[in-house]
Design a protein around this motif. Structure first.
Motif, PDB file in Angstrom:
ATOM      1  N   VAL A  59       0.811  -1.179   0.064  1.00  0.00           N
ATOM      2  CA  VAL A  59       0.004  -0.121   0.015  1.00  0.00           C
ATOM      3  C   VAL A  59       0.905   1.245  -0.154  1.00  0.00           C
ATOM      4  N   SER A  60       0.721   2.159  -1.043  1.00  0.00           N
ATOM      5  CA  SER A  60       1.581   3.180  -1.127  1.00  0.00           C
ATOM      6  C   SER A  60       0.839   4.096  -0.120  1.00  0.00           C
TER       7      SER A  60
ATOM      8  N   THR B  39       0.382   7.305  -0.752  1.00  0.00           N
ATOM      9  CA  THR B  39      -0.561   8.222  -1.001  1.00  0.00           C
ATOM     10  C   THR B  39      -2.122   7.705  -1.224  1.00  0.00           C
ATOM     11  N   ASP B  40      -2.218   6.358  -1.072  1.00  0.00           N
ATOM     12  CA  ASP B  40      -3.515   5.716  -1.167  1.00  0.00           C
ATOM     13  C   ASP B  40      -4.470   6.213  -0.069  1.00  0.00           C
ATOM     14  N   SER B  41      -5.811   6.540  -0.401  1.00  0.00           N
ATOM     15  CA  SER B  41      -6.686   7.301   0.595  1.00  0.00           C
ATOM     16  C   SER B  41      -7.145   6.027   1.660  1.00  0.00           C
TER      17      SER B  41
ATOM     18  N   ARG C 202      -9.455   3.428  -0.037  1.00  0.00           N
ATOM     19  CA  ARG C 202      -8.811   2.198  -0.736  1.00  0.00           C
ATOM     20  C   ARG C 202      -8.109   1.435   0.331  1.00  0.00           C
ATOM     21  N   ARG C 203      -7.567   1.725   1.351  1.00  0.00           N
ATOM     22  CA  ARG C 203      -6.720   0.924   2.209  1.00  0.00           C
ATOM     23  C   ARG C 203      -7.778   0.151   3.096  1.00  0.00           C
TER      24      ARG C 203
ATOM     25  N   PHE D  16      -8.944  -2.575   0.406  1.00  0.00           N
ATOM     26  CA  PHE D  16      -7.845  -3.391   0.038  1.00  0.00           C
ATOM     27  C   PHE D  16      -7.618  -4.749   1.270  1.00  0.00           C
TER      28      PHE D  16
ATOM     29  N   VAL E 293      -5.384  -0.698  -5.805  1.00  0.00           N
ATOM     30  CA  VAL E 293      -4.230  -1.158  -5.108  1.00  0.00           C
ATOM     31  C   VAL E 293      -4.100  -2.671  -5.640  1.00  0.00           C
TER      32      VAL E 293
ATOM     33  N   ARG F 219      -2.419  -2.389  -8.801  1.00  0.00           N
ATOM     34  CA  ARG F 219      -1.164  -2.223  -9.054  1.00  0.00           C
ATOM     35  C   ARG F 219      -0.294  -3.157  -8.608  1.00  0.00           C
TER      36      ARG F 219
END
Lengths: 538, 226
Positions: free
Chosen positions: A268-269, A271-273, A276-277, A280, A349, A352
């Motif tokens: 998880v980068s 910048t992910d909101s 999203r987290r 995911f 995510v 990616r």
């Protein structure tokens, strides 16, 4: 007469600095050439057939699995979990190091690897909070020996190959003694910590424990695959080892990303909101549960006629969907209606990461780091197997000359019973362990000791565990104690300093050896309850 | 015929190793490591896919077990010479390190000679008859017999198309699998001799490693020293 020449020859060659394998092999060859009618062709062929031994084929796989798991990242995760679990006791960091060594031992069948992987991190950590260097090194040198007692263990595989005792039972037999030894070390540390007033870590809460467990879990699942698969009758120990090696490769490269083309790229980068987290994570929990469920239920029901693949599959799907939804509900806001939007938010995510894996799939196999791990594993395998193959040759000459039988008759004639016999075995192995590599020593001693033990009614699995514990002690006693060398190497302390530092804990392991020797139930309960007794036909 | 063939192959392999190593020592080291890594990867992948094939697809390859076992033997028998060159083989150096320097070197030379003698005896034992032994045979003799009989392995077969195009028998000959025995031993003898010369000229200290974790310790030496 021949026997005496054989033993003298081996010892002389050994102490003159001939490689252990060649000392064993050359003496056997010379004895055959000068004293027996066997053709050298059959001896050469034996070299080939011994290298083909199916049980021993597990060794390269276990070595490989352990090589993939010995990257710094895995050790770090295990230590984090161990600190979260027992760090808050007095002397907690030292106890956590022991626990970390026990857990790491379950991923790796080698003691020096355990000392290096855990020791380099844990000793530095202990020093930071005020433990003395001696205390920290002593703990690690001793706890590292658990590497060969807690399954999977290469020494146990070798014992099984020498005596035809089942590898599965030996592995299960190592579980309880391994835990007992770890607990004994921890109790000793706790007592010393009270006495010396060593610090405790603050309790970081259940959340840290769960988080640490989750991180370490991917690696620790390896041991469940091995033991579960063997116990469930799904695969042979050798196959279990092969599966473990592939699993370790997969986890190290694709999941932990400690090495290989995707090194240090997080899932998880930053910048992910949040949305999203959450989405995911929810799907990750669901999927992870699904795979664990499929594997475990497969182990449990492999022989069952009534449970089919589709049963298990659909139960797994329902449960994992439930977990996914429950997680999204718990972490997200907006109730049931918001769940689809959370889950879809997680897709980018996934996209990616899957894309990353797909692009790097081939490079995962062909890159410098993977190559290095493969070469390291090959080197260890060759070093071990060359000794083992020659020790088998040696053992063959021994049995060919009926040496074990004559020793057995003499010993029983003198009036040894199982109690005194086990003392003799312990003394023999403790002395031998000072000079020989464990697997080689085991292969030489086992053919002599095993028949006597069977005659005296000693349990074969129990005998194996006694031998392994003796090898452990051999690793931390001078002059040739492997863990002493390793610890002295990484800490820069002299060998004498390490010996002194390790001494109090060696005493604990001695008490443990006596316990293991005279309480067979410690070793035999678990394997016999799960797999039935070992039957020896001789 | 078979005898010339095997001597030829052994000599060829050793000479190639020797010449390439003189020109470029790195290349041989890398080649040896790559062979070992590929063998290890192959046996792992074959064993793993057998498990998957058995439970996932209810199928399998009958020769898989024999294949992995032979490759395992290849790995060990090829690797033993690599180990002698790379100084992997364990030995007890505690005693000889107490010797005076001259005796220490003598012991080191003896260690290397023993590796050479071990390999040569297994290849061709009759030289011991000079010393009053009564023995014969060895890896060369055995390989040659297999070559002449030409019997096949238990489960490993040539693929259909190869049988048809080349008119081969259906089983792979045993002598192909056993090829590594004389070749591996010849390489080991070569490495033993090489180590002997290197110790003689002072390029190398010993043929053995003092303990099994020397690499591991060397990589992490003194990481925790104050």
């Amino acid at each position: 007469m021949t026997a005496a020449i054989l033993f003298v020859l081996v010892l002389v060659l050994l102490f003159l600095g001939v490689p252990v394998a060649v000392a064993l092999g050359l003496s056997s060859i010379l004895i055959i050439a000068f004293f027996s009618a066997d053709s050298m062709s059959s001896v050469a062929l034996q070299l080939f057939t011994a290298s083909q031994n199916y049980t021993l084929l597990a060794i390269p796989y276990f070595v490989l699995a352990s090589a993939f798991m010995s990257t710094g990242g895995v050790a770090n995760r295990i230590i984090r979990f161990a600190i979260a679990a027992v760090g808050s006791f007095r002397g907690g960091l030292a106890m956590a190091s022991v626990l970390a060594c026990m857990l790491f031992a379950a991923l790796s069948g080698s003691s020096p690897a355990t000392v290096v992987a855990i020791g380099t991190i844990a000793i530095a950590g202990m020093r930071q909070v005020g433990y003395s260097k001696e205390f920290a090194s002593g703990v690690i040198a001793n706890a590292g020996t658990l590497g060969i007692l807690i399954p999977p263990s290469i020494v146990m595989v070798v014992y099984s190959a020498a005596t035809d005792v089942s590898v599965g039972r030996m592995f299960l037999a190592g579980v309880i003694p391994g835990i007992v030894a770890g607990l004994m070390l921890m109790i000793a540390i706790y007592v010393m910590a009270r006495y010396k007033n060593l610090p405790a870590e603050p309790w970081k809460g259940v959340h840290e424990l769960i988080e640490g467990g989750k991180q370490a879990g991917w690696g620790m699942f390896l041991i469940i695959i091995i033991l579960g698969g063997i116990y469930g009758g799904v695969f042979t120990p050798t196959e279990a080892a092969a599966v473990a090696a592939v699993y370790a490769f997969f986890v190290a490269i694709f999941i932990y990303r400690d090495m290989g083309p995707m090194k240090d790229i997080p899932w998880v980068s930053e910048t992910d909101s949040d949305r999203r987290r959450v989405g995911f994570s929810a799907t990750v929990y669901g999927l992870a549960f699904f795979f664990v469920w499929m594997i475990l239920s497969f182990f449990a029901t492999a022989d069952s006629e009534t449970v089919t693949l589709s049963h298990r599959f659909w139960v797994g799907v329902v449960l994992s969907v439930a977990i996914t939804i429950a997680y999204a509900l718990w972490r997200g806001t907006g109730g049931v209606a918001a769940i689809p939007s959370y889950l879809t938010a997680g897709f980018p995510v996934w996209g990616r990461n899957l894309g990353l894996m797909g692009r790097n799939f081939l490079r995962a196999f062909f890159n410098e780091e993977t190559r290095k791990v493969m070469v390291d594993a090959s080197r260890t395998t060759i070093m071990l197997m060359f000794i083992i193959v020659n020790a088998l040759l040696f053992a063959h000459v021994l049995t060919g000359e009926r040496i074990p039988q004559s020793i057995a008759e003499t010993m029983i004639g003198i009036g040894f019973n199982w109690f005194t016999f086990l003392i003799a075995v312990n003394v023999l192995l403790l002395i031998g362990g000072q000079f020989m590599e464990p697997s080689g020593l085991l292969l030489i001693v086992a053919p002599v000791v095993f028949p006597i033990a069977m005659e005296l009614g000693v349990d074969p699995v129990h005998l194996g565990i006694i031998m392994v514990v003796n090898m452990e002690i051999g690793m931390i006693t001078p002059p040739i104690g492997l863990n002493l060398f390793v610890t002295s190497g990484i800490t820069g302390m002299s060998l004498m300093q390490v010996v002194k530092a390790a001494l109090p804990f060696v005493a604990v392991l001695f008490v443990f050896l006596i316990l293991v020797t005279y309480l067979p139930a410690l070793s035999t309960t678990l394997p016999y309850a799960l797999m039935g007794p070992e039957i020896v036909t001789r | 015929m078979g005898e010339f063939l095997i001597y030829g192959i052994m000599a060829l392999v050793v000479v190639i190793f020797f010449l390439v190593e003189r020109a470029n020592p790195e290349a041989i080291a890398r080649f040896e490591e790559n062979v070992l890594a590929v063998l290890l990867a192959l046996i792992t992948i074959v064993s793993f896919s057998q498990v998957i094939a058995r439970y996932g697809f209810n199928s399998g390859w009958g020769g898989a077990l024999e294949f992995t076992r032979i490759l395992f033997a290849w790995m060990i028998l090829f690797g033993m010479s690599y180990g002698a060159r790379a100084g992997l083989h364990l030995g007890v150096d505690a005693v000889i390190r107490l010797f005076p320097a001259r005796l220490f070197r003598l012991a080191a030379l003896f260690g290397a000679f023993c590796v050479f003698a071990y390999a040569i005896t297994l290849l061709w034992a009759s030289w011991l008859n000079l010393f009053g032994a009564d023995t014969k045979g060895g890896a060369i003799f055995y390989w040659n017999r297999m070559f002449q009989i030409g019997i096949g392995l238990d489960d490993l077969r040539y693929p259909e198309w190869m049988q048809e195009t080349f008119g081969l028998q259906d089983r792979i000959q045993r002598w192909i699998a056993y090829l590594i025995l004389p070749v591996g031993l010849a390489l080991l003898a070569f490495r033993g001799l090489q180590a002997f010369i290197q110790i003689w000229t002072g390029e190398r200290d010993l043929i053995i490693a003092g303990h099994e974790a020397e690499d591991l310790v060397a990589e992490n030496r003194n990481v925790l020293k104050d």
